[in-house]
Write a protein that holds these residues in place. Structure first.
Motif, mmCIF file in Angstrom:
data_model
loop_
_atom_site.group_PDB
_atom_site.id
_atom_site.type_symbol
_atom_site.label_atom_id
_atom_site.label_comp_id
_atom_site.label_asym_id
_atom_site.label_seq_id
_atom_site.Cartn_x
_atom_site.Cartn_y
_atom_site.Cartn_z
ATOM 1 N N GLY A 1 0.798 -1.220 0.000
ATOM 2 C CA GLY A 1 0.000 0.000 0.000
ATOM 3 C C GLY A 1 0.826 1.263 0.000
ATOM 4 N N LEU A 2 2.147 1.141 0.149
ATOM 5 C CA LEU A 2 3.004 2.319 0.212
ATOM 6 C C LEU A 2 3.042 3.100 -1.099
ATOM 7 N N PHE A 3 2.700 2.429 -2.189
ATOM 8 C CA PHE A 3 2.756 3.091 -3.486
ATOM 9 C C PHE A 3 1.372 3.523 -3.989
ATOM 10 N N ASP A 4 0.345 3.333 -3.163
ATOM 11 C CA ASP A 4 -0.996 3.718 -3.595
ATOM 12 C C ASP A 4 -1.126 5.207 -3.910
ATOM 13 N N PRO A 5 -0.562 6.125 -3.084
ATOM 14 C CA PRO A 5 -0.648 7.545 -3.444
ATOM 15 C C PRO A 5 0.011 7.841 -4.788
ATOM 16 N N ALA A 6 1.131 7.149 -5.079
ATOM 17 C CA ALA A 6 1.803 7.358 -6.363
ATOM 18 C C ALA A 6 0.935 6.869 -7.509
ATOM 19 N N ILE A 7 0.252 5.741 -7.306
ATOM 20 C CA ILE A 7 -0.629 5.209 -8.342
ATOM 21 C C ILE A 7 -1.783 6.167 -8.599
ATOM 22 N N THR A 8 -2.307 6.750 -7.516
ATOM 23 C CA THR A 8 -3.403 7.708 -7.662
ATOM 24 C C THR A 8 -2.953 8.973 -8.366
ATOM 25 N N ALA A 9 -1.739 9.423 -8.049
ATOM 26 C CA ALA A 9 -1.254 10.689 -8.605
ATOM 27 C C ALA A 9 -0.761 10.553 -10.035
ATOM 28 N N THR A 10 -0.342 9.341 -10.427
ATOM 29 C CA THR A 10 0.222 9.181 -11.772
ATOM 30 C C THR A 10 -0.533 8.099 -12.527
ATOM 31 N N ASP A 11 0.114 6.973 -12.732
ATOM 32 C CA ASP A 11 -0.474 5.893 -13.516
ATOM 33 C C ASP A 11 0.184 4.587 -13.076
ATOM 34 N N PRO A 12 -0.584 3.482 -12.968
ATOM 35 C CA PRO A 12 0.008 2.218 -12.523
ATOM 36 C C PRO A 12 1.217 1.789 -13.360
ATOM 37 N N ALA A 13 1.151 1.979 -14.671
ATOM 38 C CA ALA A 13 2.277 1.572 -15.522
ATOM 39 C C ALA A 13 3.510 2.414 -15.227
ATOM 40 N N GLN A 14 3.303 3.695 -14.968
ATOM 41 C CA GLN A 14 4.429 4.576 -14.652
ATOM 42 C C GLN A 14 5.065 4.177 -13.327
ATOM 43 N N VAL A 15 4.226 3.839 -12.351
ATOM 44 C CA VAL A 15 4.745 3.407 -11.057
ATOM 45 C C VAL A 15 5.554 2.123 -11.217
ATOM 46 N N ASP A 16 5.047 1.164 -11.982
ATOM 47 C CA ASP A 16 5.774 -0.085 -12.206
ATOM 48 C C ASP A 16 7.140 0.189 -12.836
ATOM 49 N N LYS A 17 7.172 1.074 -13.810
ATOM 50 C CA LYS A 17 8.418 1.394 -14.508
ATOM 51 C C LYS A 17 9.431 2.037 -13.557
ATOM 52 N N GLU A 18 8.992 3.038 -12.800
ATOM 53 C CA GLU A 18 9.896 3.734 -11.880
ATOM 54 C C GLU A 18 10.372 2.799 -10.768
ATOM 55 N N LEU A 19 9.472 1.955 -10.294
ATOM 56 C CA LEU A 19 9.835 1.029 -9.228
ATOM 57 C C LEU A 19 10.850 0.005 -9.716
ATOM 58 N N ALA A 20 10.648 -0.519 -10.918
ATOM 59 C CA ALA A 20 11.593 -1.486 -11.471
ATOM 60 C C ALA A 20 12.976 -0.865 -11.638
ATOM 61 N N GLU A 21 13.026 0.381 -12.062
ATOM 62 C CA GLU A 21 14.319 1.064 -12.214
ATOM 63 C C GLU A 21 14.994 1.266 -10.865
ATOM 64 N N ALA A 22 14.200 1.613 -9.843
ATOM 65 C CA ALA A 22 14.768 1.820 -8.511
ATOM 66 C C ALA A 22 15.294 0.518 -7.914
ATOM 67 N N LEU A 23 14.722 -0.607 -8.320
ATOM 68 C CA LEU A 23 15.157 -1.909 -7.808
ATOM 69 C C LEU A 23 16.405 -2.434 -8.501
ATOM 70 N N HIS A 24 16.741 -1.863 -9.634
ATOM 71 C CA HIS A 24 17.844 -2.394 -10.448
ATOM 72 C C HIS A 24 19.156 -2.545 -9.666
ATOM 73 N N PRO A 25 19.558 -1.572 -8.818
ATOM 74 C CA PRO A 25 20.821 -1.743 -8.087
ATOM 75 C C PRO A 25 20.828 -2.938 -7.136
ATOM 76 N N TYR A 26 19.647 -3.452 -6.792
ATOM 77 C CA TYR A 26 19.563 -4.551 -5.835
ATOM 78 C C TYR A 26 19.314 -5.894 -6.516
ATOM 79 N N GLN A 27 19.343 -5.895 -7.841
ATOM 80 C CA GLN A 27 19.115 -7.141 -8.580
ATOM 81 C C GLN A 27 20.445 -7.844 -8.819
ATOM 82 N N ARG A 28 20.506 -9.118 -8.497
ATOM 83 C CA ARG A 28 21.720 -9.908 -8.630
ATOM 84 C C ARG A 28 21.828 -10.494 -10.035
#
Length: 284
Positions: free
Chosen positions: A238-265
């Motif tokens: 639920g931490l990303f619900d405000p972001a989904i409301t303010a933008t778009d679910p696809a945009q949130v998925d894209k930004e989140l995936a990019e932010a996770l990249h440094p932690y991907q093995r």
């Protein structure tokens, strides 16, 4: 992160739902909830949860912490307002399952702590609020309200456990959660991520009239099979619900995936070390 990792906030009046609550609850129970198992285990061990324990779980969600306490012999009652998560808790804990006899006496209640009160119910000896606070603006206020209702149902000197995020510098996920803040900037206010404060739990305990009686820190790394699982798990909090409301679910998925990249093995798994803190307080 009851709870979840923070409590789900209802949509604004007139808002069009942009998430599937049932799928979200399933992602929570199958992907994200297990990340807090070390926290649950540490608290149960410290408080010697067992057959003599009557435990009330606030914001119990899909019930994993209750299940673990019941496995230790405790009589457990869970309360929450998230229907889809509660449905999963009932599947885990209530009669009808093949191994239900090992968990007789469990109760799952929709509503507030006062709705768990019955004339024949002994006072609770342990109250847990495992949904970590300290990462959403306004999350402490909701917890204070729950505790105010729950404390009269507990015995004198009963243990009340509050949980929160550790220092941001010890939580790799904090850098990912900042994405939620940036995307939700137009909304501002309650429900938007904020950095945790070291005294969050103590302030809540004081406002609820509780006496601090020790604390601890527990390593709870977030590990996922792949980036898609990580995105689904983090969104289920639920931490990303405000972001989904303010933008778009696809945009949130894209930004989140990019932010996770440094932690991907190299093998595709995602690994983020985190530390969570808990406070044990006592009722008057």
């Amino acid at each position: 992160m009851t709870p979840t990792l923070v409590r789900q906030h209802p949509p604004r009046p007139g808002a069009v739902p942009r998430v599937d609550p049932r799928a979200r609850a399933r992602d929570w129970s199958e992907i994200q909830e297990r990340m807090l198992v070390p926290l649950y285990e540490a608290v149960h061990e410290r408080l010697d949860v067992g057959p003599a324990t009557r435990l009330l779980g606030l914001g119990c969600g899909s019930g994993l912490a209750l299940l673990m306490a019941a496995a230790r012999g405790a009589a457990v009652t869970g309360v929450d307002t998230a229907d889809d998560r509660l449905a999963l808790a009932r599947e885990r804990l209530l009669p009808g399952e093949r191994d239900a006899p090992a968990r007789t006496g469990a109760r799952i209640v929709h509503g507030s702590p006062v709705d768990t009160a019955r004339a024949d119910t002994p006072a609770y000896t342990v109250v847990t609020a495992f949904e970590p606070i300290g990462c959403l603006a306004g999350d402490a206020e909701g917890l204070v309200g729950l505790l105010t209702e729950a404390v009269p149902l507990a015995g004198r000197g009963a243990a009340v456990v509050l949980a929160g995020w550790g220092p941001p510098e010890r939580c790799a996920t904090a850098s990912v959660l900042r994405v939620a803040t940036e995307l939700a900037e137009p909304l501002r206010g309650t429900g938007v991520w904020r950095p945790t404060d070291r005294d969050d739990l103590e302030r809540v305990a004081a406002r609820a009239g509780l006496r601090p009686d020790g604390s601890g820190r527990v390593a709870c790394p977030f590990g996922y099979a792949d980036a898609d699982s990580a995105v689904r798990g983090l969104k289920s909090t639920g931490l990303f619900d405000p972001a989904i409301t303010a933008t778009d679910p696809a945009q949130v998925d894209k930004e989140l995936a990019e932010a996770l990249h440094p932690y991907q093995r190299p093998d595709g798994t995602v690994w983020m070390p985190n530390v969570f803190r808990y406070l044990v307080a006592r009722t008057p």
